[in-house]
Structure formats: structure tokens, C-alpha cells
Design a protein around this motif. Structure first.
Motif: not given
Length: 272
Positions: A14-15, A17-18, A20, A23, A198-200
């Protein structure tokens, strides 16, 4: 207490992706390493530390200026702000916060114990009343206005729809007359908690206690409900405890949250 490897992988995903990044960028980085996440026009300079890995996010020119500084120095609010102000004199700090997480393996509270005379309400009017009668800065920090799920701990009154009785742990609460006098339809809001997705995958927990009813166990009571609801929804609960609010970190640990890192953020001017 510990977090499973799967939980750690999801948090790092998740981090990534946040910030940028690819993955697997954070998880695949060697322990102790620093990752630069440069983004032209980024609105913030941010240092995130997770599981002994560090990510520095922001405009490339600021990342270049920070390369000679160790992580232990950059994580400090004052240092990151100094770096940002070399580029943007109007930069302002959002502070440093500890990041803590929970999962089914770490969460040991079997059931929330609500103080005597209180109940959990899912009525929006009770949350709205709490937000209206709390300091604006506290409301903003809690994030409850943006929460996708929220509940409020209120004083008990029988026969009201949408209110569920809790078990008793301590004798607190207000009388029905006090609540009615305050204009809350017989229920006095004491504390609220909720989460934003956050991001599902992460359930970012927010908690707010009315200023006149703090230090009585209300925050722990309603926060435990929010955490369990997040877990039931298949989310990993995330808690962000500001360094300026040590009580927040203590509360998180009392609810079996596990420290995983930190976040230091400086906001840049829009034109930067």
C-alpha cells in the motif's frame, strides 16, 4: 505481539502505491536501505520508515539536497523542514508520527468493555454532535469527517433505535438530564472512532474524545469497536500517532497495535 509476514507485505504494498513506486519496491529493498521516490511537482516532502526501510518522497531537487543526511536526522521534523525551505520558504510541517498496525494475530482484545452507562451508537446525529462540539484542530486530526465507517460512544438511554448496549467496565457517563440539557436528544456524545479505507487494504483509524470527557477510558472503548469492525471488513488497521501526542501511541499499544515505522511530512506551496 507481532505482525504476520502477509500483513507486513500488504502494508509495504500500500505504501509503495501511495508513494508512486512499483508494488514490490519497498519490500524488495534491503533492510537499512533508503529509496528515493522523486516526483516532479510533488506537493510534499515526506520521509516514511517501514520495517527498517526508508522512503524519501518529493521533488527530485529536494531529494538530491537530502542525500548527504542520514535517516536518523532526516526523520526529525526540523531537519526535513530545513531541507524543504531551501526550495520553498513557505513550506510547513505536518509533524512526525509513529505508524502502528494490527491484524488478527496481534489483536488480543477479545471484546470491547464499555464504561457503565454508555452505549455505542451508529446514528450520524451523535457523531455530528461530537464533531460540532470538539475543537476544529482535533476534528481535523481525527479524520472522522472523511471516515467511511464510524461510531460514537454516548450516554445510555433505553428505547432509542440504532443504539446497542455494551458491557460495563467502569462507572462513568452522564445523566439523561445532562444530555438532554446539552441538546443531544437524550444522548451525550463522549467519544467517536472510525476508519478510512486506503487502497482497499488498510483501515486508517481515527479517534476523537470530547474535551470534557477525556482520560476516562472512552477513547479505548470506542476505538476497540472500530478496530474490530476494520478487521471484520478484511482490512489491516493502521494507527498514526503524532509525536506531539504521546497518549495516542499509548492508546494504540493498549489496543495491541504493533509499531512498524514512522512518517514525517512537510507540505510544499502549490506553486512549487
Amino acid at each position: 505481539m507481532h505482525l504476520t509476514e502477509q500483513t507486513q507485505s500488504i502494508i509495504q504494498l500500500v505504501w509503495s502505491r501511495m508513494l508512486k513506486l512499483a508494488d514490490d519496491r519497498i519490500e524488495s529493498a534491503p533492510a537499512g536501505s533508503r529509496i528515493e521516490a522523486g516526483k516532479d511537482g510533488a506537493g510534499a516532502l515526506m520521509l516514511v520508515r517501514l520495517f527498517d526501510r526508508t522512503v524519501l518522497y518529493g521533488p527530485p531537487e529536494l531529494l538530491a539536497r537530502a542525500r548527504g543526511l542520514p535517516d536518523a536526522q532526516l526523520v526529525q521534523e526540523s531537519t526535513l523542514l530545513d531541507v524543504a525551505r531551501q526550495h520553498d520558504v513557505s513550506a510547513r510541517s505536518l509533524g512526525q508520527a509513529e505508524l502502528l498496525y494490527g491484524d488478527q494475530a496481534s489483536y488480543t482484545v477479545l471484546a470491547p468493555l464499555h464504561p457503565e452507562g454508555t452505549v455505542v451508537s451508529h446514528e450520524s446525529e451523535h457523531l455530528d454532535a461530537l464533531l460540532t462540539h470538539s475543537p476544529a484542530d482535533d476534528v481535523a486530526l481525527s479524520g472522522l469527517r472523511e471516515a467511511e465507517w464510524a461510531a460514537t460512544l454516548v450516554t445510555e438511554q433505553h428505547g432509542q433505535p440504532g443504539v446497542h448496549r455494551g458491557t460495563s467496565a467502569e462507572a462513568e457517563g452522564q445523566s439523561g438530564n445532562d444530555a438532554a440539557a446539552a441538546g443531544f436528544s437524550g444522548h451525550l456524545p463522549l467519544a467517536g472512532a472510525g476508519w478510512e479505507v486506503w487502497h482497499h487494504m488498510l483501515g486508517h483509524i481515527g479517534v476523537l474524545t470530547h474535551p470534557q470527557h477525556r482520560m476516562r477510558g472512552y477513547a479505548a472503548s470506542i476505538a476497540s469497536v472500530a478496530v474490530q469492525e476494520a478487521l471484520d471488513a478484511g482490512l489491516i488497521p493502521q494507527w498514526r500517532a503524532a509525536l506531539s501526542s504521546p497518549g495516542s501511541a499509548r492508546l494504540a499499544r493498549s489496543l495491541s497495535f504493533v509499531p512498524a515505522g514512522s512518517q514525517t511530512t512537510v507540505v510544499l506551496s502549490p506553486e512549487q
